[in-house]
Structures are given as structure tokens and as C-alpha cells.
Design a protein around this motif. Structure first.
Motif, PDB file in Angstrom:
ATOM      1  N   ARG A   4       8.538  -2.890   8.292  1.00 50.89           N
ATOM      2  CA  ARG A   4       7.893  -3.550   9.434  1.00 50.89           C
ATOM      3  C   ARG A   4       6.836  -4.563   8.993  1.00 50.89           C
ATOM      4  NH1 ARG A   4       3.684   0.294  12.721  1.00 50.89           N
ATOM      5  NH2 ARG A   4       2.010   0.318  11.165  1.00 50.89           N
ATOM      6  N   GLY A   5       6.657  -4.731   7.674  1.00 55.84           N
ATOM      7  CA  GLY A   5       5.779  -5.785   7.188  1.00 55.84           C
ATOM      8  C   GLY A   5       4.429  -5.366   6.661  1.00 55.84           C
ATOM      9  N   ASP A   6       4.198  -4.066   6.511  1.00 56.16           N
ATOM     10  CA  ASP A   6       2.941  -3.598   5.930  1.00 56.16           C
ATOM     11  C   ASP A   6       2.954  -3.762   4.416  1.00 56.16           C
ATOM     12  OD1 ASP A   6       1.759  -2.764   8.364  1.00 56.16           O
ATOM     13  OD2 ASP A   6       2.858  -0.871   8.297  1.00 56.16           O
ATOM     14  N   GLN A   7       1.761  -3.673   3.821  1.00 58.36           N
ATOM     15  CA  GLN A   7       1.613  -3.651   2.364  1.00 58.36           C
ATOM     16  C   GLN A   7       1.399  -2.202   1.950  1.00 58.36           C
ATOM     17  OE1 GLN A   7      -0.732  -7.831   1.647  1.00 58.36           O
ATOM     18  NE2 GLN A   7      -1.881  -6.151   2.524  1.00 58.36           N
ATOM     19  N   VAL A   8       2.084  -1.779   0.891  1.00 66.31           N
ATOM     20  CA  VAL A   8       2.060  -0.363   0.543  1.00 66.31           C
ATOM     21  C   VAL A   8       1.784  -0.168  -0.944  1.00 66.31           C
ATOM     22  CG1 VAL A   8       3.290   1.834   0.643  1.00 66.31           C
ATOM     23  CG2 VAL A   8       3.718   0.092   2.392  1.00 66.31           C
ATOM     24  N   VAL A   9       0.799   0.683  -1.222  1.00 60.90           N
ATOM     25  CA  VAL A   9       0.536   1.155  -2.583  1.00 60.90           C
ATOM     26  C   VAL A   9       1.265   2.472  -2.725  1.00 60.90           C
ATOM     27  CG1 VAL A   9      -1.211   1.784  -4.280  1.00 60.90           C
ATOM     28  CG2 VAL A   9      -1.741   0.087  -2.496  1.00 60.90           C
ATOM     29  N   VAL A  10       2.228   2.516  -3.648  1.00 62.84           N
ATOM     30  CA  VAL A  10       3.044   3.715  -3.827  1.00 62.84           C
ATOM     31  C   VAL A  10       2.719   4.338  -5.181  1.00 62.84           C
ATOM     32  CG1 VAL A  10       4.935   3.068  -2.297  1.00 62.84           C
ATOM     33  CG2 VAL A  10       4.954   2.255  -4.664  1.00 62.84           C
ATOM     34  N   THR A  11       2.500   5.638  -5.188  1.00 60.16           N
ATOM     35  CA  THR A  11       2.182   6.303  -6.437  1.00 60.16           C
ATOM     36  C   THR A  11       3.139   7.465  -6.679  1.00 60.16           C
ATOM     37  OG1 THR A  11       0.686   8.139  -5.816  1.00 60.16           O
ATOM     38  CG2 THR A  11      -0.240   5.903  -5.795  1.00 60.16           C
ATOM     39  N   SER A  12       3.339   7.770  -7.948  1.00 61.52           N
ATOM     40  CA  SER A  12       4.050   8.988  -8.346  1.00 61.52           C
ATOM     41  C   SER A  12       3.523   9.398  -9.711  1.00 61.52           C
ATOM     42  CB  SER A  12       5.562   8.794  -8.376  1.00 61.52           C
ATOM     43  OG  SER A  12       5.961   8.010  -9.467  1.00 61.52           O
TER      44      SER A  12
END
Length: 274
Positions: free
Chosen positions: A25-33
Motif C-alpha cells: 500500500r506504499g508504506d516504508q518498512v524496516v524489516v529485521t530477522s
């Protein structure tokens, strides 16, 4: 307006599903693992809207560093989702020392460290939303999940206090409590060594129709729309069940608790001494 979302444990399960929903939907996402694996596909598909970070949430300093990187990269952090967790299945007597310590480190302290790292950023902004992934098993429990429930009960406790501490700072807190869903959470779940003394308890538990009905476990993809509604809410709830199974059981459990408290209330009052 697009939001900046920080999600732990985003390589699979709920974290991955929700990350993709935000990105679509156009958000900015910080993804961690923990090992950084499984995140490259998101970068390939969504490009600069994704910031992948390798993160061990049990390392407090690393949590603070990750949140600072997120803010530096995107300029702000609007939503923090504490999703990363591990599971342990075993009767209380069966639990080993290391596995018990590990689950508390991950589920309780990992959630606490990320929360502490996010708060100065959100407070400076005067806005933000922290989603703590608890479980329906943070509200009630059953045999073989005692230490997992203990970790989630603890998250519920500090998060409820946190909501009162930050309510005038523009920071919302929501404790998300899914019932069973068909995710791959079992991949991060440890099975304690079983003791024969509890075989009958196990048999009764796993033969219970509530554990075997066709709709016992929900579709994890269906949770994405609920999470989007939650982070967009002007006045989000402190607690939100995901799935249709949790609330009826929670009601029954609390009715039993209230009845027991009322039955013993005379003794409780006598214990006050004044």
C-alpha cells in the motif's frame, strides 16, 4: 500519508505477511530477522521502500542501534511491531533450564529492548504506535505451554503499564493476541523432553475437539487487513484478539476467575487486617 513501520521477525510468518501488506500500500518498512535471511526478496520486489537489518533482539545495544538506523534512514518511525518470538512446548516439570531462559530472553527481554529503543524516538516525534505481539495464550493457558504463556503474560503486564505511562505523549500501545494460526511458528518452537508421567495429560489435550476442528487454526494472510486497520486507527485499542476462537474462551476463563475470586473474597478481606 505513508507510514514508516519497524517489524522484528519479518522473514516469515506474521511478520512477513504484514511487511508485504504495508509495502503493497506504499508504506516504508524496516524489516529485521536474526540472521538476515529471507529479507532480500523484499528488497528485490520493493526496492528503496525496504530497509533490511540483521538483528538479534536479545542484544539490547543492537536493538537501540537498529532503531537509530531506521530513524536515520527514513527520517522517522511511526509504528513498531514487536513480532519476533520463539516457542517452547513442554509440561512445567519437563522444561530445561536453557530453553526456559532462552524463551524469556527472546519473548520478554527482546520485546522490552525494542520497546525501550523506540520510545525516545516516538516521544521526540510526539506520536507513534507500538504493537506488542502477545498471544491468546497471554490471556489464558493450557497444559504444555506454561513457559510460553509466562513470557506472554509478562509482555502483557509491562505493556499495559507502558500504555498508562505514555498516554499523554501521543504514543499508543496495542497488545495483539492471536489465537492459533497456520503459520510456520513451529520452526522456532522447541519441544522439551517428555516425561511419561504426563502422557495422559498430553493425550487428553490433543484429543480435545477444540484442538482438532477444521477451523481451529486461522488463515494468517487474513490478519493483514486487521493490522492495517489497527495502525490506521485514530484511537486504537489496548488489546486486540486476532481470530474468532480466543474471545469465547477468554470469556469462559474470566467467568471462572471471577467466580473463584468472589467465593474466596471473605478470606481476602480478612487478610487485609484493617
Amino acid at each position: 500519508m505513508a507510514k514508516t513501520i519497524f517489524i522484528t521477525g519479518a522473514s516469515r510468518g506474521f511478520g512477513r505477511i504484514w511487511a508485504e501488506a504495508f509495502l503493497e500500500r506504499g508504506d516504508q518498512v524496516v524489516v529485521t530477522s536474526r540472521k538476515g535471511s529471507g529479507l532480500s526478496e523484499l528488497v528485490e520486489k520493493y526496492g528503496s521502500a525496504v530497509l533490511p537489518l540483521e538483528l538479534d533482539i536479545t542484544n539490547r545495544a543492537a536493538c537501540f542501534s537498529a532503531l537509530e538506523k531506521a530513524k536515520s534512514h527514513f527520517g522517522r518511525v511511526d509504528v513498531v511491531i514487536n513480532n519476533a518470538a520463539m516457542g517452547v512446548v513442554g509440561m512445567v516439570e519437563e522444561l530445561g533450564e536453557q530453553e526456559s531462559r532462552d524463551i524469556i530472553e527472546a519473548n520478554l527481554f527482546g520485546t522490552l529492548w525494542i520497546t525501550q529503543a523506540a520510545l525516545p524516538i516516538l516521544r521526540a516525534q510526539g506520536s507513534g504506535h507500538i504493537l506488542q505481539l502477545s498471544s491468546a495464550l497471554g490471556v489464558y493457558t493450557f497444559p504444555s505451554v506454561g513457559i510460553y504463556s509466562a513470557s506472554k503474560f509478562a509482555v502483557e503486564g509491562f505493556s499495559e503499564a507502558l500504555s498508562l505511562e505514555t498516554k499523554d505523549m501521543g504514543i499508543h500501545v496495542t497488545i495483539v493476541e492471536p489465537n492459533g494460526f497456520s503459520t510456520d511458528f513451529t520452526a522456532s518452537t522447541i519441544q522439551s523432553k517428555p516425561l511419561p508421567a504426563y502422557d495422559q495429560v498430553r493425550t487428553a489435550l490433543y484429543s480435545n475437539p477444540a484442538m482438532t476442528e477444521s477451523d481451529t487454526y486461522g488463515d494468517p494472510k487474513a490478519t493483514a487487513a486487521a493490522i492495517l486497520k489497527l495502525v490506521d486507527a485514530t484511537n486504537p485499542p489496548l488489546r486486540l484478539f486476532l481470530g474468532k476462537k480466543a474471545l469465547p474462551l477468554a470469556k469462559a476463563v474470566y467467568q471462572q476467575r471471577l467466580a473463584s475470586w468472589e467465593e474466596w473474597n471473605t478470606v481476602a478481606i480478612e487478610a487485609h487486617g484493617l
